[in-house]
Design a protein around this motif. Structure first.
Motif, mmCIF file in Angstrom:
data_model
loop_
_atom_site.group_PDB
_atom_site.id
_atom_site.type_symbol
_atom_site.label_atom_id
_atom_site.label_comp_id
_atom_site.label_asym_id
_atom_site.label_seq_id
_atom_site.Cartn_x
_atom_site.Cartn_y
_atom_site.Cartn_z
ATOM 1 N N MET A 1 0.251 -0.694 -0.074
ATOM 2 C CA MET A 1 0.226 -0.085 -0.002
ATOM 3 C C MET A 1 0.709 1.660 0.299
ATOM 4 O O MET A 1 1.523 2.004 0.692
ATOM 5 C CB MET A 1 -0.801 0.189 1.457
ATOM 6 C CG MET A 1 -1.773 1.451 1.522
ATOM 7 S SD MET A 1 -3.196 1.692 2.890
ATOM 8 C CE MET A 1 -4.155 -0.214 2.025
ATOM 9 N N THR A 2 0.280 2.038 -0.460
ATOM 10 C CA THR A 2 1.887 3.340 -0.686
ATOM 11 C C THR A 2 1.025 4.161 0.475
ATOM 12 O O THR A 2 -0.290 4.023 0.497
ATOM 13 C CB THR A 2 1.307 4.505 -2.506
ATOM 14 O OG1 THR A 2 0.120 4.180 -2.699
ATOM 15 C CG2 THR A 2 1.524 2.942 -3.782
ATOM 16 N N GLY A 3 2.120 5.325 0.493
ATOM 17 C CA GLY A 3 1.203 6.413 1.238
ATOM 18 C C GLY A 3 0.590 7.060 0.717
ATOM 19 O O GLY A 3 0.035 7.043 1.801
ATOM 20 N N SER A 4 0.167 7.525 -0.522
ATOM 21 C CA SER A 4 -0.854 8.396 -0.983
ATOM 22 C C SER A 4 -3.039 7.821 -0.874
ATOM 23 O O SER A 4 -3.233 8.361 -0.218
ATOM 24 C CB SER A 4 -1.294 8.572 -2.068
ATOM 25 O OG SER A 4 -0.791 7.410 -3.088
ATOM 26 N N LEU A 5 -2.161 5.850 -0.469
ATOM 27 C CA LEU A 5 -3.161 5.168 -0.167
ATOM 28 C C LEU A 5 -3.351 5.452 1.106
ATOM 29 O O LEU A 5 -4.804 5.335 1.299
ATOM 30 C CB LEU A 5 -3.299 4.189 -1.492
ATOM 31 C CG LEU A 5 -4.325 2.975 -0.750
ATOM 32 C CD1 LEU A 5 -5.736 3.277 -1.420
ATOM 33 C CD2 LEU A 5 -4.073 1.744 -2.147
ATOM 34 N N ALA A 6 -2.782 5.429 2.254
ATOM 35 C CA ALA A 6 -2.783 4.921 3.295
ATOM 36 C C ALA A 6 -3.521 5.690 3.487
ATOM 37 O O ALA A 6 -4.204 6.015 4.506
ATOM 38 C CB ALA A 6 -1.798 4.268 4.157
ATOM 39 N N LEU A 7 -2.449 6.990 3.318
ATOM 40 C CA LEU A 7 -3.229 8.767 4.041
ATOM 41 C C LEU A 7 -4.765 9.141 3.362
ATOM 42 O O LEU A 7 -6.027 8.972 4.341
ATOM 43 C CB LEU A 7 -2.475 9.731 3.324
ATOM 44 C CG LEU A 7 -3.200 10.655 3.723
ATOM 45 C CD1 LEU A 7 -2.611 11.080 5.210
ATOM 46 C CD2 LEU A 7 -2.357 11.653 2.807
ATOM 47 N N THR A 8 -5.482 8.337 2.268
ATOM 48 C CA THR A 8 -6.228 8.848 1.460
ATOM 49 C C THR A 8 -7.529 7.496 2.045
ATOM 50 O O THR A 8 -8.541 8.030 3.145
ATOM 51 C CB THR A 8 -7.124 8.530 0.631
ATOM 52 O OG1 THR A 8 -5.714 8.674 -0.621
ATOM 53 C CG2 THR A 8 -8.180 7.998 -0.780
ATOM 54 N N VAL A 9 -8.054 6.179 2.880
ATOM 55 C CA VAL A 9 -8.444 5.499 3.611
ATOM 56 C C VAL A 9 -8.258 5.518 4.680
ATOM 57 O O VAL A 9 -9.488 5.350 6.041
ATOM 58 C CB VAL A 9 -7.251 3.648 3.729
ATOM 59 C CG1 VAL A 9 -8.146 2.559 4.352
ATOM 60 C CG2 VAL A 9 -7.120 3.490 2.177
ATOM 61 N N GLY A 10 -7.500 6.227 5.559
ATOM 62 C CA GLY A 10 -7.273 6.539 6.913
ATOM 63 C C GLY A 10 -7.839 8.073 7.108
ATOM 64 O O GLY A 10 -8.535 7.910 8.189
ATOM 65 N N ALA A 206 -11.859 -0.163 -1.346
ATOM 66 C CA ALA A 206 -11.049 0.310 0.505
ATOM 67 C C ALA A 206 -11.098 1.727 0.928
ATOM 68 O O ALA A 206 -11.890 1.680 2.040
ATOM 69 C CB ALA A 206 -9.941 0.656 -0.079
#
Length: 316
Positions: A1-10, A206
């Motif tokens: 999981m990329t940083g931008s995807l993790a931030l988006t999901v969070g 997600a």
């Protein structure tokens, strides 16, 4: 999981909390999140936000329904009328400049926020309606749908005030019922987008899962937060969003001027102070319990005599 995807999901959890707790704000938060954090094109972000908000609202209504905070007939009729109005608004939007639409959108948000913060006038002993009259629900639904169709928003920021201020529903019930309306309108809008826009289903799943978790948490909180606090929180949330949208319409030179933002901060602080002062003045004075009131009226001798009689009764 990329940083931008993790931030988006969070951050998507906040979308769910907003929907579950306040009954609105999903699209206002989801579209910027998907555009600026997930880096999606605007139309794909809008389509994805409709899926996220629709699914999140549909699941988020469950804790409200279990707590009997949903008026199903009102919500379904409002949703159908809103879908009709949204379609008409979407057709009319092609003839109105985007800047005019967004400026009107922001001004309407601010007017709605002021109404929510001030609250309804005291209705006395008038009972809270179980379901709202169908003709009025249809009229309100068409008007709200027309406005939200013009500006392309989900409409929770108007549905909740329409149910709470115009319809007289308690704020937690207005929040739960609005989720029914938002889910219906979001899925209807998504159906229109799917013919021309492709969706990244993995990202959408997600983000939706994270938002659903937030909506369930928000739904539980909605039943524990006092109605006046919930109503004012919704109002100030809409104020912030309205100011942001309005600021986006300003010229670049004015938008980056620090004097403007200092003046805006002073105005907001003054508004908060006035609202807080008004709330304290409007707070009802609690009457003393009957026994204490009777003692206060009869004087200290009555209290002594009553205490003596109680002791005599206990001896007998």
């Amino acid at each position: 999981m990329t940083g931008s995807l993790a931030l988006t999901v969070g951050l998507a959890v906040l979308i769910g909390v907003s929907l579950g707790l306040l009954g609105g704000g999903g699209s206002i938060l989801a579209v910027p999140l998907l555009v600026y954090v997930a880096d999606l094109p605007a139309k794909e972000a809008i389509a994805t936000s409709l899926l996220v908000v629709g699914a999140t609202s549909a699941v988020g209504v469950l804790p409200h329904a279990r707590a009997h905070r949903v008026r199903w007939r009102t919500g379904l009729v409002f949703g159908l009328a809103g879908m009709t109005g949204a379609y008409a608004g979407g057709r009319l939007a092609a003839y109105v400049p985007a800047a005019v639409l967004l400026t009107g959108f922001a001004l309407m948000m601010l007017a709605t926020a002021v109404a929510m913060i001030r609250g309804r006038r005291d209705a006395g002993d008038r009972p809270v309606p179980h379901e709202l009259p169908v003709p009025r629900v249809i009229l309100d639904g068409v008007v709200v749908g027309l406005v939200t169709g013009l500006v392309g928003a989900g409409g929770g920021f108007l549905v909740v005030p329409a149910l709470a201020l115009l319809g007289g529903l308690p704020m937690p019930v207005a929040v739960g019922t609005s989720l029914v309306v938002i889910a219906m309108k979001s899925f209807a809008g998504l159906a229109g987008y799917l013919s021309t826009v492709s969706i990244d289903w993995g990202l959408a799943a997600a983000v939706t899962a994270a938002a659903v978790v937030g909506s369930l948490a928000g739904g539980r909180l909605a039943g524990r937060v006092p109605e006046a606090v919930l109503r004012r929180a919704f109002g100030w949330f809409v104020v912030v969003m309205g100011v942001f949208v309005l600021a986006q319409q300003l010229p670049d030179g004015l938008r980056t001027n620090p004097v403007l933002w200092i003046a805006l901060g002073v105005a907001v602080a003054a508004a908060v102070t006035v609202t807080a002062t008004h709330g304290r003045r409007a707070a009802p004075v609690e009457a003393p319990p009957p026994a204490e009131a009777e003692v206060a009226h009869a004087g200290p001798g009555a209290a002594t005599g009553r205490g003596q009689r109680s002791r005599n009764a206990g001896v007998v």
